[in-house]
Design a protein around this motif. Structure first.
Motif, PDB file in Angstrom:
ATOM      1  N   LYS A   1       0.835  -1.209   0.000  1.00  0.00           N
ATOM      2  CA  LYS A   1       0.000   0.000   0.000  1.00  0.00           C
ATOM      3  C   LYS A   1       0.868   1.256   0.000  1.00  0.00           C
ATOM      4  O   LYS A   1       0.611   2.231  -0.711  1.00  0.00           O
ATOM      5  N   VAL A   2       1.945   1.208   0.792  1.00  0.00           N
ATOM      6  CA  VAL A   2       2.868   2.350   0.815  1.00  0.00           C
ATOM      7  C   VAL A   2       3.486   2.574  -0.567  1.00  0.00           C
ATOM      8  O   VAL A   2       3.580   3.705  -1.059  1.00  0.00           O
ATOM      9  N   ILE A   3       3.903   1.448  -1.174  1.00  0.00           N
ATOM     10  CA  ILE A   3       4.513   1.552  -2.516  1.00  0.00           C
ATOM     11  C   ILE A   3       3.504   2.097  -3.513  1.00  0.00           C
ATOM     12  O   ILE A   3       3.826   2.957  -4.354  1.00  0.00           O
ATOM     13  N   GLN A   4       2.250   1.603  -3.426  1.00  0.00           N
ATOM     14  CA  GLN A   4       1.215   2.059  -4.361  1.00  0.00           C
ATOM     15  C   GLN A   4       0.938   3.546  -4.169  1.00  0.00           C
ATOM     16  O   GLN A   4       0.743   4.287  -5.142  1.00  0.00           O
ATOM     17  N   ASP A   5       0.923   3.977  -2.879  1.00  0.00           N
ATOM     18  CA  ASP A   5       0.719   5.407  -2.628  1.00  0.00           C
ATOM     19  C   ASP A   5       1.836   6.232  -3.254  1.00  0.00           C
ATOM     20  O   ASP A   5       1.588   7.303  -3.830  1.00  0.00           O
ATOM     21  N   LYS A   6       3.072   5.719  -3.115  1.00  0.00           N
ATOM     22  CA  LYS A   6       4.204   6.442  -3.731  1.00  0.00           C
ATOM     23  C   LYS A   6       4.074   6.466  -5.253  1.00  0.00           C
ATOM     24  O   LYS A   6       4.351   7.484  -5.900  1.00  0.00           O
ATOM     25  N   LYS A   7       3.652   5.335  -5.833  1.00  0.00           N
ATOM     26  CA  LYS A   7       3.470   5.283  -7.287  1.00  0.00           C
ATOM     27  C   LYS A   7       2.400   6.266  -7.734  1.00  0.00           C
ATOM     28  O   LYS A   7       2.557   6.958  -8.744  1.00  0.00           O
ATOM     29  N   ASP A   8       1.290   6.304  -6.944  1.00  0.00           N
ATOM     30  CA  ASP A   8       0.216   7.242  -7.282  1.00  0.00           C
ATOM     31  C   ASP A   8       0.715   8.677  -7.210  1.00  0.00           C
ATOM     32  O   ASP A   8       0.332   9.525  -8.051  1.00  0.00           O
ATOM     33  N   ALA A   9       1.572   8.932  -6.191  1.00  0.00           N
ATOM     34  CA  ALA A   9       2.120  10.292  -6.063  1.00  0.00           C
ATOM     35  C   ALA A   9       2.990  10.638  -7.282  1.00  0.00           C
ATOM     36  O   ALA A   9       2.921  11.744  -7.820  1.00  0.00           O
ATOM     37  N   VAL A  10       3.818   9.667  -7.723  1.00  0.00           N
ATOM     38  CA  VAL A  10       4.674   9.902  -8.904  1.00  0.00           C
ATOM     39  C   VAL A  10       3.817  10.113 -10.139  1.00  0.00           C
ATOM     40  O   VAL A  10       4.070  11.004 -10.965  1.00  0.00           O
ATOM     41  N   LYS A  11       2.759   9.292 -10.263  1.00  0.00           N
ATOM     42  CA  LYS A  11       1.866   9.448 -11.419  1.00  0.00           C
ATOM     43  C   LYS A  11       1.206  10.824 -11.416  1.00  0.00           C
ATOM     44  O   LYS A  11       1.033  11.449 -12.460  1.00  0.00           O
ATOM     45  N   ALA A  12       0.808  11.274 -10.204  1.00  0.00           N
ATOM     46  CA  ALA A  12       0.188  12.594 -10.109  1.00  0.00           C
ATOM     47  C   ALA A  12       1.161  13.690 -10.539  1.00  0.00           C
ATOM     48  O   ALA A  12       0.796  14.642 -11.247  1.00  0.00           O
ATOM     49  N   ILE A  13       2.434  13.538 -10.104  1.00  0.00           N
ATOM     50  CA  ILE A  13       3.461  14.528 -10.496  1.00  0.00           C
ATOM     51  C   ILE A  13       3.637  14.523 -12.015  1.00  0.00           C
ATOM     52  O   ILE A  13       3.715  15.584 -12.661  1.00  0.00           O
ATOM     53  N   LEU A  14       3.734  13.329 -12.616  1.00  0.00           N
ATOM     54  CA  LEU A  14       3.907  13.225 -14.072  1.00  0.00           C
ATOM     55  C   LEU A  14       2.688  13.768 -14.806  1.00  0.00           C
ATOM     56  O   LEU A  14       2.806  14.356 -15.885  1.00  0.00           O
ATOM     57  N   THR A  15       1.481  13.574 -14.204  1.00  0.00           N
ATOM     58  CA  THR A  15       0.266  14.122 -14.819  1.00  0.00           C
ATOM     59  C   THR A  15       0.326  15.649 -14.825  1.00  0.00           C
ATOM     60  O   THR A  15      -0.046  16.298 -15.815  1.00  0.00           O
ATOM     61  N   GLU A  16       0.791  16.232 -13.710  1.00  0.00           N
ATOM     62  CA  GLU A  16       0.937  17.688 -13.649  1.00  0.00           C
ATOM     63  C   GLU A  16       1.933  18.170 -14.700  1.00  0.00           C
ATOM     64  O   GLU A  16       1.722  19.205 -15.349  1.00  0.00           O
ATOM     65  N   ALA A  17       3.042  17.419 -14.862  1.00  0.00           N
ATOM     66  CA  ALA A  17       4.021  17.790 -15.894  1.00  0.00           C
ATOM     67  C   ALA A  17       3.392  17.709 -17.277  1.00  0.00           C
ATOM     68  O   ALA A  17       3.629  18.573 -18.148  1.00  0.00           O
TER      69      ALA A  17
END
Length: 889
Positions: free
Chosen positions: A524-540
């Motif tokens: 779950k922690v890893i998935q949260d981190k992945k979601d955070a990275v995806k959100a950052i890439l979406t903003e980019a």
């Protein structure tokens, strides 16, 4: 008789005459001794005959340039050889000697004739003529080289021929290529010719007789040779038979050869020795060959005896080998049978014996079977290797079937032992399992008794908890303990194993659930981190989308700016500013994208599970970012060009208004007949002109088009300068200054009258500054203007145009065109000034100060204003090496 006779008759006449003279000379010189004869091939010293031989000129030959260069030239008779003159080439200095000489047939007919060479009778020659009858070198028919084809281009020309004076005349007549034969000599010449013919006839007859004798001798020699060959052939046939002789017929063939030699010895003649040597050699070789054959036969018989002896010995050895192998195999097979019987007994006793006894019996049987198996394999291997040692002899072939049968039985026995071994191992493992089970059962009883503290024959909850702590190293939860007691209570010795199993299962299930929970939390922690990275890439990605949209809009709006159009300068500036605002926004979005990509990269590097997660998306975004940056670079370039274009266009627009104003002012000045200073004083009473006064002045100026709102103020600023509030007199005079250029050479006079004193002559292309308005010279009826020559500062009056309309001056000369890119600087000195900007080829420069010399670089420089954008500065007219940068328009 004329010496220029044509063809063969002339040559024959000349040749005969000289032959007669040479024969006379030879007959007179004969008594003088050996030095005068050519019988030995020696050169006869020069005589009166040689001195009377005509000079000869040898022409070039086309077939061989090398030989041609050697032999061509003039030749003079210098000696005699074999009764005919020797000619030597006239050569200056110490170069190689070139001779023409005759050689008779003492070395054979093919060597007789005339030759070119460096030495009489030498090995080196260059050309050859087979004419043996000529008294002088023949004019044609020369072979070049000497063994080549006749070269028709090589010709000899005879020069002046001396003629001995006839008796009573006392005179010599000479001429070029001619001489006169006296009538008294004709009879002598005919007689000599007849004698010569008779001599040749006799020589031919002698030659024929000689050839007949030679032919007869040749036939006799051939017949003798044929007989020799026949005799030699008869002997050689006998020799050939001897060469193929064997031990049975050698003596007979040898006798036949000796008989043939005796019979034909004399007939073989010169070949007798050679054939005898061949016969001796053949006999020796035949004897040697027969001896070798005898030795070979004896050796073959010896080998046969030895082979038979060896075969007998091998048969005995093989018989013994087979007997021993059968005995060994029988013993092994008996032991295999015993092993089978013991294995059967072991199986039968399995149910009756104890586990320990069965285990010991099985281990003993296994060792026994292993031992028999090794011996069987070893015996079989030894039999096979021993068989190979005997090879493929006849004796081994007879017993091969027996050996194969033995090895097959041993192989079958080995397989039987392997099966028995498997059965015994199974029995041993079963016995071991039973023993282990009994041991464990006993151990469980001991363990049960160990934890049954109250010795009541059953375990209480407290005793079970103590067992779990000691054995499982884990305390089971209450619910698990309740389940166990529900199923097993009371826990007696018989249920102790079940307790053991249930406890371990319960522990493993609890640990597994805990591990799954931890893994789920970690994931779950890893998935949260992945979601955070995806959100950052979406903003980019969103930032890039905005940048892409803005860049396309900016590119679309910037594209028309760089095209030639009639768009006003202010509109171009406004559009450029809007595009620059878009570009600034694009750069902000790109910076946001870059920051987001950096954050995503850092987040992925912090966690090993995320490493490389951003790679694919980052690569895609970077590619889009690169395209936007490339588009942005074009946009910046376009806006820069647009602003430069706007500046140039604005300057051009206002400068055109300036030109209109200047034209109107000059027209007014001309109408009023005033100079620039006088006209300035009339505008505002000699005071400086401000914006309001300037605007009113332009409105009242005839011929000046009406100006749009605000244009008057821009024009004022354009003329006065950015910071100036007034137009002073110097600035006004600079604006209305008028230049003329000389279009036809004329003169500069001191006064208005054309008859006044001449100051100097004006050359084509010179530039003059008008100091006053043009005035009419009444006497000549022409317009003249007072000018100042910018070249040297001379002042005077010049006629604008003649009374017939011929123009001498035209307005202009204060504009230069750039013909090679150069620099606009802020000062006169090249080394001390700073660059304002580059002046491109084709730009037009208005002269503010005409060329002056820059002492620091020794070049001519002028001050000017670029018509493109109004930049003011100094420009080099031409370099010190003569390279031109500017030229008058």
């Amino acid at each position: 008789m004329a010496w220029q006779m044509q063809g063969k008759s002339a040559w024959q006449a000349f040749n005969g005459d000289w032959r007669t003279q040479n024969q006379d000379q030879q007959s007179q010189a004969a008594p003088q001794g050996p030095a005068t004869t050519a019988a030995s091939g020696a050169i006869v010293p020069a005589s009166s005959s040689a001195s009377r031989s005509p000079p000869i000129v040898v022409g070039a030959c086309a077939s061989n340039p090398t030989v041609s260069n050697i032999i061509k030239g003039s030749y003079t008779a210098s000696a005699a050889n074999h009764g005919k003159p020797v000619y030597k080439k006239d050569i200056a200095g110490g170069t190689v000697s070139v001779l023409m000489y005759f050689w008779d047939d003492r070395d054979g007919p093919s060597f007789s004739g005339w030759w070119f060479g460096p030495k009489v009778g030498g090995d080196q020659v260059w050309a050859y003529n087979d004419n043996k009858e000529s008294a002088l070198p023949p004019p044609t028919g020369w072979h070049v080289p000497w063994d080549g084809e006749v070269d028709p281009s090589l010709k000899l020309t005879y020069g002046n021929v001396p003629q001995a004076a006839q008796p009573g005349t006392g005179a010599m007549v000479q001429g070029r290529l001619s001489h006169v034969v006296q009538p008294s000599n004709l009879m002598n010449q005919r007689m000599l010719q007849q004698e010569e013919l008779k001599k040749k006839q006799m020589e031919r007859e002698q030659e024929a007789m000689k050839r007949q004798a030679e032919l007869k001798k040749k036939r006799e020699d051939e017949e003798a040779k044929r007989k020799e060959q026949a005799a030699a052939l008869a002997v050689r046939k006998a020799i050939q038979k001897v060469r193929t002789a064997n031990a049975d017929n050698y003596e007979t063939l040898r006798d036949q050869l000796e008989e043939a030699q005796a019979t034909h010895l004399e007939a073989m003649g010169s070949q007798a020795d050679k054939v005898s040597a061949e016969a001796t050699q053949a006999l020796e070789l035949a004897q040697k060959r027969i001896d070798e054959m005898q030795e070979k036969k004896l050796a073959e018989e010896k080998r046969k005896i030895e082979k038979e002896q060896k075969a007998k010995e091998d048969a005995e050895k093989i018989e013994q080998f087979v007997s021993n192998s059968k005995a060994e195999a029988a013993a092994i097979l008996d032991r295999i049978k015993e092993a089978e019987e013991s294995s059967t007994q072991l199986e039968e006793a399995e149910s009756e014996s104890t586990a320990d006894k069965m285990l010991a019996a099985a281990e003993a049987a296994e060792k026994s079977i292993e031992s028999v198996k090794e011996e069987a394999a070893k015996t079989r291997k030894n039999i096979i290797e021993k068989q190979k040692e005997f090879g493929d002899c006849e004796a081994i072939r007879t017993v091969r079937r027996d050996i194969v049968e033995l090895t097959t039985k041993l192989a079958q026995g080995t397989r039987t032992l392997e099966k028995l071994l498997a059965v015994v191992k199974t029995t041993r493992e079963k016995a071991a399992g039973r023993a282990h089970a009994l041991e464990k059962l006993q151990q469980r009883k001991v363990d049960f008794a160990k934890y049954d503290k109250d010795k009541d024959g059953k375990l209480s909850r407290k005793e079970v908890e103590a067992w779990c702590e000691a054995v499982l190293a884990y305390a089971l939860p209450k619910e698990q303990m309740d389940k166990i007691f529900t199923k097993l209570d009371p826990i007696t010795d018989e249920k102790f194993r079940s307790l053991h199993q249930r406890s371990f299962i319960a522990k493993s299930e609890i640990l597994a659930r805990e591990a799954r929970a931890e893994e789920e939390a970690r994931l779950k922690v890893i998935q949260d981190k992945k979601d955070a990275v995806k959100a950052i890439l979406t903003e980019a990605d969103e930032a890039l989308k905005i940048a892409e949209t803005s860049s396309l809009e900016a590119e679309s709006r910037a594209r028309p700016l760089i095209k030639d159009s009639d768009t006003p300068a202010d509109e171009i500036k406004a559009t450029a500013s809007a595009v620059e605002d878009l570009a600034t926004g694009i750069e902000g979005q790109l910076a946001t994208c870059a920051e987001k990509l950096k954050q995503a990269k850092e987040a992925c590097e912090e966690a090993a599970e995320l490493k490389g997660m951003d790679r694919t998306e980052t690569t895609r975004l970077n590619a889009r970012e690169a395209k936007i940056k490339a588009r942005l670079t074009k946009i910046h370039a376009a806006t820069k060009l647009a602003r430069e274009k706007a500046v140039r266009k604005a300057f051009g627009e206002i400068d055109s208004k300036r030109a209109e104003a200047v034209t109107a002012i000059r027209v007014k000045m001309t109408e009023d007949g005033k100079s620039g200073a006088e006209f300035y004083d009339s505008i505002n009473g000699g005071s400086a002109i401000n914006k309001e006064t300037f605007a009113e002045f332009l409105k009242g100026l005839p011929g000046m088009p009406a100006l749009a709102e605000g244009v008057s103020d821009k024009l004022f600023t354009h003329i006065a300068g950015e910071e100036a509030m007034e137009i002073g007199k110097d600035r006004f005079l600079e604006m209305v200054r008028l230049y003329y250029k000389v279009v036809k050479p004329t003169v500069l006079s001191e006064e208005l009258s054309i008859k006044s004193k001449t100051v100097r002559r004006l050359e084509l292309g010179e530039v003059l500054e008008a100091m006053e308005a043009p005035k009419k010279e009444e006497a000549a009826g022409v317009e003249r203007v007072r000018c100042h020559a910018v070249q040297d500062g001379a002042d005077g009056w010049v006629t604008l145009a003649g009374n017939q309309g011929t123009a001498f001056l035209e307005p202009g000369g204060n504009f230069y065109s750039c013909i090679k890119e150069t620099l606009l600087t802020d000062g006169l000195s090249v080394s001390e000034s700073k660059t304002v900007r580059r002046i491109a080829k084709g730009e037009v420069i208005e002269v503010l100060e005409f060329p002056k010399n820059d002492s620091t670089s020794d070049v001519k420089r002028m001050k000017g204003k670029a018509k493109l954008d109004g930049e003011v500065g100094w420009i080099t007219v031409a370099s010190s090496t003569g390279t031109a940068f500017l030229e008058p328009c």
